[in-house]
Structures are given as C-alpha cells and as structure tokens.
Motif scaffolding. Structure first.
Motif, mmCIF file in Angstrom:
data_model
loop_
_atom_site.group_PDB
_atom_site.id
_atom_site.type_symbol
_atom_site.label_atom_id
_atom_site.label_comp_id
_atom_site.label_asym_id
_atom_site.label_seq_id
_atom_site.Cartn_x
_atom_site.Cartn_y
_atom_site.Cartn_z
ATOM 1 N N SER A 255 38.118 107.010 88.052
ATOM 2 C CA SER A 255 39.345 107.777 88.230
ATOM 3 C C SER A 255 40.484 107.115 87.455
ATOM 4 C CB SER A 255 39.683 107.824 89.726
ATOM 5 O OG SER A 255 40.742 108.697 89.939
ATOM 6 N N ALA A 256 41.493 107.901 87.107
ATOM 7 C CA ALA A 256 42.698 107.347 86.466
ATOM 8 C C ALA A 256 43.765 107.235 87.548
ATOM 9 C CB ALA A 256 43.169 108.251 85.341
ATOM 10 N N LEU A 257 44.213 106.012 87.802
ATOM 11 C CA LEU A 257 45.180 105.788 88.884
ATOM 12 C C LEU A 257 46.495 105.261 88.341
ATOM 13 C CD1 LEU A 257 43.159 103.940 91.701
ATOM 14 C CD2 LEU A 257 43.511 106.395 91.390
ATOM 15 N N ALA A 258 47.601 105.849 88.827
ATOM 16 C CA ALA A 258 48.918 105.262 88.582
ATOM 17 C C ALA A 258 49.251 104.410 89.800
ATOM 18 C CB ALA A 258 49.943 106.367 88.386
ATOM 19 N N ARG A 259 50.306 103.631 89.685
ATOM 20 C CA ARG A 259 50.673 102.778 90.823
ATOM 21 C C ARG A 259 50.893 103.631 92.063
ATOM 22 N NH1 ARG A 259 52.873 100.340 86.481
ATOM 23 N NH2 ARG A 259 52.566 98.079 86.260
ATOM 24 N N GLY A 260 50.348 103.173 93.187
ATOM 25 C CA GLY A 260 50.528 103.884 94.451
ATOM 26 C C GLY A 260 49.423 104.875 94.740
ATOM 27 N N GLU A 261 48.570 105.172 93.751
ATOM 28 C CA GLU A 261 47.501 106.146 93.979
ATOM 29 C C GLU A 261 46.234 105.437 94.479
ATOM 30 O OE1 GLU A 261 48.941 109.518 90.746
ATOM 31 O OE2 GLU A 261 47.224 108.253 90.251
ATOM 32 N N SER A 262 45.367 106.226 95.112
ATOM 33 C CA SER A 262 44.199 105.631 95.787
ATOM 34 C C SER A 262 42.899 106.343 95.433
ATOM 35 C CB SER A 262 44.374 105.711 97.307
ATOM 36 O OG SER A 262 45.553 105.091 97.697
ATOM 37 N N ILE A 263 41.802 105.619 95.639
ATOM 38 C CA ILE A 263 40.478 106.235 95.596
ATOM 39 C C ILE A 263 39.711 105.754 96.826
ATOM 40 C CG2 ILE A 263 40.110 106.649 93.137
ATOM 41 C CD1 ILE A 263 38.852 103.876 92.961
ATOM 42 N N ARG A 264 38.656 106.477 97.138
ATOM 43 C CA ARG A 264 37.838 106.083 98.288
ATOM 44 C C ARG A 264 36.418 105.821 97.827
ATOM 45 N NH1 ARG A 264 38.982 106.073 103.417
ATOM 46 N NH2 ARG A 264 36.849 106.503 104.122
ATOM 47 N N ILE A 265 35.834 104.749 98.343
ATOM 48 C CA ILE A 265 34.423 104.471 98.070
ATOM 49 C C ILE A 265 33.836 103.700 99.244
ATOM 50 C CG2 ILE A 265 34.906 102.362 96.718
ATOM 51 C CD1 ILE A 265 32.368 103.354 95.026
ATOM 52 N N ALA A 266 32.655 104.093 99.631
ATOM 53 C CA ALA A 266 31.907 103.423 100.703
ATOM 54 C C ALA A 266 32.774 103.174 101.932
ATOM 55 C CB ALA A 266 31.323 102.112 100.175
ATOM 56 N N GLY A 267 33.577 104.156 102.302
ATOM 57 C CA GLY A 267 34.382 104.047 103.523
ATOM 58 C C GLY A 267 35.655 103.251 103.373
ATOM 59 N N SER A 268 35.918 102.713 102.182
ATOM 60 C CA SER A 268 37.144 101.940 101.961
ATOM 61 C C SER A 268 38.086 102.711 101.051
ATOM 62 C CB SER A 268 36.832 100.600 101.298
ATOM 63 O OG SER A 268 36.052 99.807 102.130
ATOM 64 N N THR A 269 39.387 102.544 101.291
ATOM 65 C CA THR A 269 40.385 103.140 100.404
ATOM 66 C C THR A 269 40.981 102.027 99.554
ATOM 67 O OG1 THR A 269 40.875 104.790 102.065
ATOM 68 C CG2 THR A 269 42.501 104.515 100.307
ATOM 69 N N LEU A 270 40.993 102.239 98.250
ATOM 70 C CA LEU A 270 41.542 101.247 97.326
ATOM 71 C C LEU A 270 42.804 101.824 96.698
ATOM 72 C CD1 LEU A 270 38.430 100.524 97.490
ATOM 73 C CD2 LEU A 270 38.696 99.572 95.229
ATOM 74 N N THR A 271 43.927 101.125 96.867
ATOM 75 C CA THR A 271 45.205 101.613 96.343
ATOM 76 C C THR A 271 45.697 100.673 95.255
ATOM 77 O OG1 THR A 271 45.709 102.458 98.532
ATOM 78 C CG2 THR A 271 47.552 102.306 96.975
ATOM 79 N N LEU A 272 46.023 101.257 94.104
ATOM 80 C CA LEU A 272 46.548 100.439 92.997
ATOM 81 C C LEU A 272 47.991 100.098 93.318
ATOM 82 C CD1 LEU A 272 46.072 99.274 90.132
ATOM 83 C CD2 LEU A 272 46.993 101.406 89.229
ATOM 84 N N THR A 273 48.245 98.816 93.587
ATOM 85 C CA THR A 273 49.620 98.451 93.973
ATOM 86 C C THR A 273 50.435 97.937 92.790
ATOM 87 O OG1 THR A 273 48.843 96.258 94.605
ATOM 88 C CG2 THR A 273 49.022 97.893 96.358
ATOM 89 N N GLU A 274 49.798 97.235 91.881
ATOM 90 C CA GLU A 274 50.566 96.791 90.713
ATOM 91 C C GLU A 274 49.651 96.417 89.553
ATOM 92 O OE1 GLU A 274 51.146 91.982 91.657
ATOM 93 O OE2 GLU A 274 52.795 93.177 90.839
ATOM 94 N N VAL A 275 50.232 96.472 88.361
ATOM 95 C CA VAL A 275 49.545 95.968 87.165
ATOM 96 C C VAL A 275 50.546 95.069 86.461
ATOM 97 C CG1 VAL A 275 48.423 96.537 84.990
ATOM 98 C CG2 VAL A 275 48.202 98.089 86.929
ATOM 99 N N ARG A 276 50.166 93.808 86.266
ATOM 100 C CA ARG A 276 51.120 92.905 85.617
ATOM 101 C C ARG A 276 50.413 92.047 84.582
ATOM 102 N NH1 ARG A 276 50.646 87.825 88.009
ATOM 103 N NH2 ARG A 276 49.470 87.852 89.939
ATOM 104 N N ARG A 277 51.237 91.439 83.730
ATOM 105 C CA ARG A 277 50.689 90.587 82.673
ATOM 106 C C ARG A 277 50.168 89.291 83.282
ATOM 107 N NH1 ARG A 277 52.171 92.250 77.437
ATOM 108 N NH2 ARG A 277 50.988 90.484 76.669
#
Lengths: 642, 318
Positions: free
Chosen positions: A513-535
C-alpha cells in the motif's frame, strides 16, 4: 609495501603447501615418523602462518584504504565504517579465496596435530591436504591475487556491495568456508585411507570429527545466509532454491549423510565404501559450489565473480580432486573391508535408508541446479529451474527422511527389533502432539504440504524429546552424555525447522500500500500506522527511516538507503518480532499525491513462527558441536587408555 | 624498495630454512644434508619466482591518508574535478559541521548531477547555519531531482531563502514557476514582477526572468485544450476559432479589466494575427493598469520585444 609483502606471503604459502605435500608424502612412505614427515608438518605450519599474515595484511590495507590494491579499490571506500572495511577483506572473490586458502591451511595444520592416529596414515592425509592447498594457493597466486595493483591508483574506492554491509553477512562466509573447506580434511583422510589400505572403520573413526565440525559450521553458515536473505533482500524469503543456495545445500545434505554413515561404519563396520565415497563426494561438491559462485555460469544474487577464466581454473581443480578421489576409490575400495550384516529393523538399516534419501535429495538438487547449464551448453534456449521443481522433487524425499529420523535412535544395532523401540518411543504418546499440530494447521487453512511438514516437525521434536529422556540417564560417560544430547538437539532442530517452514508457508498474503503520514494498514490482526519518515543518514549512505506504530504499542522502523559511493539503493527491513511471528515491513519510494503530500510504498507481511527456523538451525549447530565434543572426549580416553 | 627487498629476502630464506630444518637435523650423511640444503634453496627461489610473476616491488603503497595529504598540498585551482571533490570530502570528514565546506560539496555534487547526495550536503549545511544562497541551491537541487517540478519541500526551501534575502532571483523565479504550474497566473506574475523590480536594471537575471515570464504569462491559459470541446464546430476554420478566442478574451477583460495576464495573452494573440496596433494597445492598457511597477514594466517590455511591438522610431517609418 603492504601489497607487495602480502603478495610474497601468498607465494610463500603456495611453496610451503607444495613442500607440505611432497615432504609428507615421502614421510608417509617412510612410516610417518621420519624427518620428512616432521618437515611436512613444519611446512604445514608455515603455510598457515604465512597465509594468516597475508590475510592480516589485506585487512590492514582495507583499514588504510590503500586503493593502489585493485581488490581494495573495488570493494571499499574511505567513508565505509571500520567494521565493514575489515569484513570487506572477504566480501569479494579474491579476498574470500584467500580466506578459503587460509582455512585450508588451518585444517592442514589441524591434521598434523589431531589427524588419524596411525603416523603413516596421518602423514598421507597431511600430504593430500597439501595437494588441495597447493591447487587453491596456485589459483590464488596466479589467477585471483588480492594484492594485484593499480597504477595509477584511483582516488577513491567503489565501495562494497551495500547488501553485503551487514553483520550477518560478515560472519556468514567464514562459517560457510569452515564447512566447505572442513570437508577437505574428510576428503584427505578418506583418500589417504584408500592409499594406505586402511580399514573402513579406521577411516570413519578418523574422519568423523572433521566431518562433524565441517557440517556443523556449514549449517551455521547456511542458516546465517538464509537469515540475512530474509531480512536484507526485502522480499521476506529465506530460501529460494537459488543455484548458489543449492550449491551449499548439496554438500550439507551429503555431510548430514556422512556424519550418520560414519557412525554406522565406526561402530558396526557397516557401509565402509559408502562412507568413504560420501567423504570424497561431499568435498567435490563443495568445489562445484565454488565453481558455480565464482565462474559466472549462473546468475544469482549471491554470485560475486563473473569470470569464465577463473571458472576454468576451478573446473580444473574440481577435475583433479574428482579424478584423484574417485580414481583411488575405484582402485582401492576393495581394501576397505566388509561390515557385519544387519536386520531391516536395525539402526544401521534406518541410517542406511536415511543416507539414501539424503543422497537422493542431493542428486535431485544437483540435477535441478545443473540442468539449465547443460541445456544452454547444448545450444538450447535459456531455461530456469525454480521452486516448483525442487518442492515437487526434493520435498517428498526430505519428508520421508523426517519420518524415519526420530525412530532410528531407539532401534538396536545389528539384530534390530522394532517392537522394543516402539515401546520405548511410546508412539501413541508422540502421535498426540503430531495430530494436534496437523489439526491446528488445517484449522488455519494451511496448504497440505505445510500440514504434513508441521506434523512431521512435531513428530521429530517429540521423538528427540523421548530420545533425550530415555538415553541421557543411561549414558555413563561424559562423552556419551554429549553424544546423546547432541543427537537429540540436532534432531529436535530439524523438527523446529520443519515446523517453522510449515508455519511460514501458511502465512497470510502480504499487504502492499502507499501510505502518507497518519495512514494505516492492517495485517494479521495488527494495525500499522505510519507516524513519521525522517532522515537517518549513515557515514556512507543516505537514508529515510519510517516509523510505523503497531496497534499493540510496538514500533517498527524500516529504512530505504542510498549508498552514494556504490550508487545503489537498498531496503532495510523493519521487524517486529514476537512469539507468534514477525511483522515484516519494508519501505519504498515516496510518490507525491495531488494534494502535495508524499505517500510511501509500504510492503507489510506477517511470518508466523519464523523464529523456529533460527532456533532449529541453532540446535542443529549445537548438536553438531556437542557430538564433536563427544568425539574429542572419546579420543582423549583412547589416548589415556589405549 | 630496499626495505621491502630485505624483508622479502629474510622471510623467504627464514621460512625455507625453518621448513628444511628437520631434514638437516635428522641428516645422517652429507647426502642428506645436501638434500636439506636443496629443499631450502628450492623453497626460497620458488617463492621468489612466484612473487615475481606478478609483483611490482617498485610500486609504493598509497594509503588514503597519503593521498589526502598530497591533495591538500596542491592549489585548488590546479586540481581536477575529481580531486577537488576528494579534497572537499576530506574537509567535510574532518569538520563535519563546517557549513561552507558542506555547501561547496553540495554545489559540486549538484553540478555533477548527483542530486540525492547534493541535497543531503546542502541540508546539513543549512542545519548548521541558515543561508539564503544555500537554501536556494537546495531548492534547485530538489527541483532538478524531481525533473523540474517544484515540490512542496523545494517550495519550503525557496520560501525560507526569500525570507532571508529577497534579492535573490532564483527562489522567486522558482516560486513563480510553481504558482504558474498550479494555474495561479496572478501569483506567478507577482513573484516574477517582484524580483524583476528588485533587481538592478543591468542585472542579466532581470532580463532572463522578464523574457521567461512574458513568454509563459502571454500563453493562452491551458493551451488549445482549454477550448470547450462541446462548443467546437468541426466546420469552423482556424481563423474563425482564433477570432472567437480573441472575442472571449476581450469579453473577459471588459468584465475584469484589471487582469494583467489576460491583457498579455490578448497582446500576443493579436500579434500572431498581425494586428500589431491592437497588440500594442493591449500592452499599453496593461502598462497603464500596472502603474509604476518596474517589474511588470520589465515583463511588458520583454513581451513587446518578443512580438516585435516596440514603438517604431522615425527612421524606421521612413
């Protein structure tokens, strides 16, 4: 200075190996105690010391970033971390070949210290090991010299392939070479035994520790390689039937067969010819592996030299070793003697059956690996043989092996008898967890093969547990205790691997999936939310590090790196490990959306019980070294009480 | 060279003697001693022979520290591009917080097309010390990396650069380009006219920006695709279509005469239709509405020159 001195040390190691071969040969012909044998031993130590010093100088050249050395310029960069400057010494073809030669010399010297007990037999083995050393040192000195120079020297190096800049891969080659090259000692002992007309039982006794050590190291090396592939290459696979993986798997299968058949030969005199033949073949297949990796005949993520000329050299060494070994076998196999007979329900019979299955599996892998080469050689269109073939052809053989493996330790030698063994195993008790494991996998919708694999894994673990419970209290000496523990650990390890592989084959589909900050995906009962991308730049790379918050409170941080000196992008996988398995996340490129935000390609997967693979491999390695310790203790006892 | 020769000789002879020593010690007759000596000689000469097959004893080693010292001793202008880069990298390695060195290396890499690394260096430089010029270069590297698109990240760099120094032409130019790409012609005109007005009249950037602004802002909005396909008449001639477009522009200007960019489009279309007087009139109208804004004046001057609409001199009339 370093480069030229290193080059001279390699020349010295070659000449010392030649002297080791010649002087030990004469020494063996004089009974193994003459000054010639002693000079051969000294030459062996000289080869070891000069190659070790040469290797140290190569590492020093990497630390100093001396780019007047072509190998350093091709595999290093001044900004690379010190650890990887050191490990780059064996990260490419020439340096790894020097390490290979160093380990050959180490085993050569090892044979002079703890080789076969009979002096002439030992001197002959040292001489043959000297022959193998000479072949490889000559290849190193004339066709793969890591101290070749560049004039003028480039200002900067091209850096080591970024995917090799990893701790697991720094340790993987030395362990793998300990395995490959360790089998050379078994080869030398087997060939020397044939020349000396030693009995099969004595040959087996002499080569068992070497085969055990080499096989355990090979297991560790292959496991580390699989682990590295799992988290470094970004696709989550740990075994792909890649030709180079196969090249290590074939000697491993034959090594596994060898360490078992050698037990039967040493204890009961069974299969003497087969044991010697396996010792010869396992090493020949190790050289075949080197040929596949270094000649450029195959395309693989692992292949690190594409040079047909070098391929011809290795093919030559393969030819010499094979012709010498199998030629001797053809002429002298009759001198090995015949073992006592045994019943079909004896331990020998089960070891023999397992040996045949392991050898057949190695044959299946060999055919699948070499078939594309032969097709192309005969002018056919390029073909590739992949997982469907290997899964269909090799897996049934391995399944049968797994089925027989837990039973063998309970069977008596020679006369056999299945009934007492089955009583000891409390078969009904063992079948309960097997049925539970199979049922659970079916419940989760696992494929048939995974259900079978999982059930067999539990079968093996249960058998190993019963084995240690039954045999350990009966073991009267430390050596026997180590032997019992080693066998149970190794067999349980195989079970863990089968169960881990079955669970991984049943994993849920990956999520891309393509995620922007704050967006989520679900896999194997867990939700993964992209909180930040930094150098998160390093000394020789630029990196974007993503942080994904898992619904259970954990965080996972995959990276996307750009190694500027090597001009190469890599993905560093983020892992969230727990008892149930690994959440596995990799991050790709950022793509701008119409609203101006950046969305990152995220690939998420769940690998259930994948830790069992690591645990299983570790148990096999520990089991191998435990059995080796038992061998050493037994040998010491024999020396004390001849 | 001499040291190497001595070490090689000592090593070769020493190891050969060591290997042959058990033979010499165990030798019971002169023949055996001769054998021991022969073995030693063969080993030493053999090792030397193998070494000389590819060895280059006259070629000294070149640890990187020596290379670095050699480059530091040469005047920068005498260095090749590759050497200059290495020297800059050496300074950055030694002084990782040196903003000038970081910026110079970043510019060097950007010039060489290695934008990812250039961006990293320029970012490190502005983190240590904010500088309008470096921020502008960072924005440009980001634009180049993204194949000409002014990304939000590049926009932020340009905005920061303008805040520190609004006389820099590049940030305003690229901010204008971003506005233009987003369809906001008015904002684009403000950016471009603003910088053209702030730059001295003889600054080459002023002329370049004015020419580019005049060209872009006088193009019909959206190009031919902007014409509503529903009202397209397949039998209508191109001339009739253009006349209809002119009529549309004139009607729009009647409703909103303050839309300077629409005056510029009208001037260009009339010039294409060979209506030179009409084109001049449109520019004059735009000029009148711009008042004494020097930047807009410069852009309208450029538009005049591009369309060959400069006021005719008396000599030319003759």
């Amino acid at each position: 200075m370093i480069a030229e001195l290193g080059r001279f040390l390699i020349a010295l190691a070659l000449i010392a190996s030649l002297a080791q071969m010649a002087l030990s040969w004469v020494g063996a012909s004089q009974g193994g105690r003459s000054p010639y044998a002693l000079a051969g031993r000294t030459a062996s130590l000289a080869a070891l010391l000069t190659s070790a010093l040469g290797f140290a100088l190569l590492i020093a050249a990497f630390i100093q970033s001396d780019f007047s050395i072509a190998y350093v310029a091709g595999h290093s960069h001044v900004d690379k971390p010190l650890f990887y400057k050191v490990t780059a010494a064996w990260g490419g073809h020439e340096g790894s070949m020097l390490l290979w030669c160093l380990i050959l010399a180490l085993f050569g010297y090892g044979l002079t210290r703890v080789g076969p007990a009979e002096p002439a037999f030992r001197a002959r083995a040292v001489s043959l090991q000297g022959l193998l050393q000479t072949l490889f040192f000559a290849f190193l000195a004339f066709a793969s010299n890591p101290f070749d120079r560049l004039d003028p020297a480039p200002l900067q190096g091209r850096d080591l392939n970024p995917i090799l800049q990893d701790p697991a891969l720094a340790i993987h080659p030395p362990l793998l070479y300990l395995g490959y090259v360790g089998l050379s000692a078994a080869f030398a002992i087997a060939a020397a035994g044939l020349i000396q007309k030693t009995s099969g039982r004595d040959i087996a006794r002499a080569l068992r520790p070497w085969a055990l050590g080499a096989w355990a190291s090979l297991t560790a090396g292959i496991s580390l390689g699989a682990w590295w592939a799992y988290y470094e290459l970004g696709w989550g696979g740990w075994w792909f039937w890649d030709p180079v993986e196969n090249a290590s798997f074939m000697p491993w299968l034959l090594g596994a067969a060898l360490v078992h058949s050698a037990i039967a030969t040493e204890k009961r005199g069974a299969f003497p010819g087969w044991t010697v033949f396996l010792a010869l073949l396992a090493y020949v297949l190790s050289i075949l592996g080197a040929f596949l990796v270094r000649s450029g005949v195959i395309t693989s993520v692992h292949a690190f030299a594409l040079d047909p000329e070098r391929g011809v050299w290795i093919l030559g060494m393969l030819g010499v070793s094979a012709v010498a070994g199998f030629g001797l076998f053809a002429v002298r196999a009759g001198s090995l003697g015949e073992g006592d007979g045994f019943e079909p329900t004896s331990r020998e019979a089960f070891i023999g059956a397992n040996n045949l299955l392991l050898a057949a599996a190695a044959g299946v892998v060999l055919v699948g690996t070499l078939y594309p080469l032969f097709v192309e050689m005969l002018g056919g269109a390029p073909v590739s043989v992949g997982p469907p073939y290997f899964d269909a052809a090799a897996t049934p053989l391995l399944v049968l092996t797994l089925l027989l493996m837990p039973v063998a330790p309970f069977l008596p030698w020679s006369n056999g008898g299945a009934k007492p063994a089955l009583e000891q195993m409390r078969a009904a008790l063992l079948l309960v967890p097997v049925a539970l494991a199979g049922g659970a996998l079916i419940w989760f919708g696992a494929p048939v093969l995974a259900v079978v694999g999982g059930a067999l894994g539990v079968w093996a673990m249960a058998g190993a547990t019963m084995d240690i419970i039954t045999s350990y209290p009966l073991a009267q000496t430390r050596a026997l205790k180590f032997a019992a523990a080693g066998r149970a650990m190794a067999h349980a390890g195989v079970g863990f691997i089968a169960l881990g592989a079955a669970a991984d084959a049943s994993r849920p589909p990956d999520v891309n999936s393509a995620l922007a900050r704050g967006e989520s995906i679900r896999i194997a009962g867990s939700t993964l939310t992209l909180t930040e991308v930094r150098r998160a730049d390093g000394p020789n790379y630029l990196a974007d590090r993503a942080t994904l918050a898992v619904s259970d409170g954990r965080t996972i941080s995959p990276e996307r790196r750009f190694y500027w000196a090597a001009d190469q992008h890599t993905r560093e996988v983020g892992l969230g490990s727990s008892i149930t398995g690994d959440l596995y996340v990799s991050i790709g490129e950022a793509r701008p959306r119409e609203d101006g935000s950046a969305a990152y390609e995220i690939r998420a997967a769940f690998h259930p019980l994948v830790w069992m693979l690591g645990l299983g491999a570790s148990l096999i390695v520990l089991g191998g070294f435990s059995a080796l310790t038992a061998q050493v203790l037994t040998r010491r006892r024999r020396e004390v009480q001849p | 060279m001499i040291a190497l020769t001595l070490i090689i000789a000592a090593l070769g002879v020493g190891v050969a003697m060591w290997i042959a020593s058990p033979l010499a010690k165990g030798a019971g007759s002169p023949v055996h001693r001769l054998v021991a000596f022969g073995v030693m000689a063969v080993l030493a000469v053999g090792a030397l022979g193998v070494y000389l097959a590819g060895g280059q004893p006259g070629l000294p080693g070149q640890p990187y520290a020596d290379t670095e010292a050699r480059l530091a001793a040469i005047a920068p202008e005498d260095l090749t591009g590759e050497e200059q880069e290495e020297r800059l990298r050496a300074i950055v390695r030694r002084e990782p917080g040196n903003p000038e060195a970081l910026a110079m290396l970043g510019r060097f890499l950007a010039f060489d097309g290695r934008y990812l690394e250039a961006i990293a260096m320029l970012e490190r430089s502005v983190r240590v010390q904010e500088d309008a010029r470096v921020l502008s270069d960072l924005g440009q590297a980001l634009v180049n990396l993204n194949e000409g698109t002014v990304t939000p990240e590049a926009g932020r760099a340009f905005a920061a650069a303008m805040e520190l120094d609004d006389s820099l032409p590049e940030p305003a130019f690229f901010m204008g380009a971003a506005a233009y790409d987003a369809g906001d012609r008015e904002a684009a005109l403000q950016y471009w006219a603003g910088i053209a007005g702030r730059l001295p009249a003889d600054d080459p950037f002023r002329q370049a920006i004015a020419v580019r602004a005049a060209d872009l802002l006088s193009r019909p909005a959206g190009g031919p695709q902007a014409i509503d396909p529903d009202v397209l008449d397949p039998d209508e001639s191109p001339e009739a279509m253009v006349s209809r477009m002119v009529a549309g522009l004139e009607a729009g200007l009647e409703a909103d005469p303050g839309d300077l960019t629409r005056w510029m489009v009208l001037a260009r279309v009339r010039a294409v239709l060979e209506d030179r007087e009409g084109a001049r009139a449109a520019i004059a109208e735009a000029r009148a509405r711009a008042g004494d804004d020097a930047g807009i004046g410069a852009i309208l001057d450029a538009l005049e020159r591009a369309g060959g609409l400069e006021p005719e001199t008396e000599g030319e009339e003759e």
